[in-house]
Design an enzyme around this catalytic site. Structure first.
Site, short mmCIF file in Angstrom:
data_model
loop_
_atom_site.label_atom_id
_atom_site.label_comp_id
_atom_site.label_asym_id
_atom_site.label_seq_id
_atom_site.Cartn_x
_atom_site.Cartn_y
_atom_site.Cartn_z
N HIS A 99 0.89 -1.17 0.00
CA HIS A 99 0.00 0.00 0.00
C HIS A 99 0.92 1.22 0.00
CE1 HIS A 99 -2.33 -3.05 2.26
NE2 HIS A 99 -3.41 -2.49 1.74
N ASP A 102 2.24 1.92 3.44
CA ASP A 102 3.22 1.01 4.06
C ASP A 102 4.63 1.49 3.78
OD1 ASP A 102 0.99 -0.63 4.24
OD2 ASP A 102 1.57 -1.85 2.51
C1 XLS Z 1 -7.52 -6.69 4.00
C2 XLS Z 1 -7.07 -6.87 2.63
C3 XLS Z 1 -5.89 -6.02 2.23
C4 XLS Z 1 -5.79 -5.97 0.74
C5 XLS Z 1 -5.02 -4.83 0.19
O1 XLS Z 1 -8.25 -7.48 4.56
O2 XLS Z 1 -6.82 -8.23 2.42
O3 XLS Z 1 -4.74 -6.46 2.84
O4 XLS Z 1 -5.23 -7.16 0.24
O5 XLS Z 1 -5.54 -3.64 0.60
#
Ligand code: XLS
Ligand code: NI
Ligand code: NI
Length: 440
Positions: A99, A102
């Site tokens: 993200h 991150d």
């Molecule tokens: C959350 C999601 C997230 C997505 C990306 O539950 O799995 O991690 O994969 O935003």
């Protein structure tokens, strides 16, 4: 600086090894059918769970012992880059997912936030060419900042919609710059808690418009990666608009977006929706909509997204069964959307957890490959539907009959004799495939 000091390059030692820092089933260069395991399984490291998550829960502070814990935010971000590449290198993982938030901390203004991000992205780009690692997909977090408390693309406030669009535009630029193979849309807060304050039609229309503008922008900048929608039924909101594969497909089709998107299936999200991952993968596959995979699994006794490392061999096998049937992905891969338990707090736990997951997927791949080679399940399904191969059944299959003809035909029948569904035999046989995949 070395971050994973107790770990050297992880190698394959075979099924009898008891070494937690060695692979038992994942043998990168071993061929399974036409491809090597490494080709079948484009594993990706998730930046958030691996390098950012600290193990905090609603009852207590972070537990994870990380080298960057006491560092200032930008400094910590840079250390994570170093650690991330060492991690991928030691495990033989070729991809990562992130993200925007991150990678780098938010600043006081959008400009400052973007500047932080650009700085880290430049370092990332260098490391990627040095280590030969690739971005499987990027995404934007439209859920962490408090401004998204009522949604991003589905916010009741137009300014938040605009800020969200600006953020996704920037995340697309960054993913494009890093040659990402894809971009994920997970509607973190795109859903609602109560219809007493929600205009569902407006929110869904806005969400679709948001996605279609993303498609326009993708074309404008010439981004060639795939766009994925990631279903999840609940958490954080009670009613998420991207509930499951079926809901996502219907939504995309309704707004003429289906040509531009495929689905990122996540194992734990499938089970939260009351499905198996086998169901979700199958449904997406038969509709040509399965683009990539977030691997993890949930605790069946807990009702939330525990994002555990995938050690469930049944899920892995049945998932791989569908996966081999569609000959893998084009741009997609297997992203570890999985986090260590709060009590598994050391740097080494990160490595052993990935090993456990990679081994489980490799084992599942072998078992599924044998199931397909053997043809047992396909043969059974063919026999089960054999009455559609000729006579009236063939006419039904080809859609060449009518209620009149069927009624005439039915009048000539004695009560039909049905075949057994044999579910228990089929399940016992699945155990045999799983066992034989590693015992021989
Ligand atoms: C959350 C999601 C997230 C997505 C990306 O539950 O799995 O991690 O994969 O935003
Ligand atoms: Ni996910
Ligand atoms: Ni999840």
């Amino acid at each position: 600086m070395e971050f994973f000091k107790e770990v050297s390059k992880v190698s394959y030692e075979g099924k009898d090894s008891r070494n937690p820092l060695a692979f038992k089933h994942y043998n990168a260069k071993q061929k399974i059918g036409s491809k090597t395991m490494e080709e079948w399984l484009p594993f990706a490291m998730s930046w958030w769970h691996t390098l950012v998550a600290g193990g905090a829960d609603p009852f207590g502070a972070p537990t994870a012992l990380r080298t960057w814990n006491d560092k200032e935010l930008m400094e910590a971000s840079k250390m994570r880059v170093e650690a991330g590449f060492e991690f991928m290198d030691k495990l033989g993982i070729n991809y990562f997912c992130f993200h925007d938030r991150d990678l780098a901390p938010e600043g006081k203004t959008i400009q400052e936030t973007n500047a932080n991000l650009d700085l880290v992205v430049d370092i990332l780009a260098e490391k990627m060419s040095q280590y030969n690692k690739k971005v499987l997909w990027g995404t934007a977090s439209l859920f962490t900042n408090p401004r998204y408390m009522h949604g991003g693309a589905t916010s009741p406030n137009a300014d938040i919609f605009a800020i969200g669009a600006a953020q996704v535009k920037k995340a697309l630029d960054v993913t494009h710059k890093l040659n990402g193979q894809g971009y994920v849309f997970w509607g973190g807060r795109e859903g609602y808690e109560t219809l007493l304050n929600t205009d569902m039609k407006k929110e869904q229309d806005h969400m679709a418009y948001f996605l279609s503008m993303a498609v326009d922008y993708k074309e404008k900048i010439g981004f060639k990666g795939s766009f994925y929608l990631e279903p999840k039924p609940k958490e954080p909101t009670k009613h998420q608009y991207d509930f499951d594969v079926a809901t996502c497909m219907e939504f995309l089709a309704k707004y003429n977006l289906d040509k531009h998107f495929s689905i990122n299936i996540e194992v734990n999200h499938a089970t939260l929706a009351g499905h198996t991952v086998h169901h979700e993968a199958h449904l997406a596959r038969i509709n040509d909509m399965w683009g990539t995979l977030d691997i993890n699994f949930g605790d069946p006794l807990l009702g939330w997204d525990t994002d555990q490392f995938p050690t469930n061999i049944y899920d892995a096998t049945l998932m791989m069964y569908e996966y081999i049937k569609q000959d893998g992905f084009t741009n997609g891969g297997l992203n570890f959307d999985a986090k260590v338990r709060r009590g598994s707090h050391t740097m080494t736990d990160l490595v052993t957890s990935y090993i456990a997951g990679m081994d489980t997927l490799a084992w599942g791949l072998k078992a599924a490959h044998n199931m397909i080679e053997d043809g047992y399940y396909e043969k059974n399904i063919n026999e089960r539907y054999a009455t559609y191969q000729s006579g009236i059944g063939a006419k039904i299959d080809k859609k060449q009959t009518s209620f009149d003809e069927l009624s005439q035909y039915a009048n000539t029948l004695e009560e039909p004799v049905l075949l057994s569904g044999k579910q228990e035999v089929l399940e016992a046989e699945l155990n045999q495939f799983i066992w034989n995949a590693v015992s021989k």
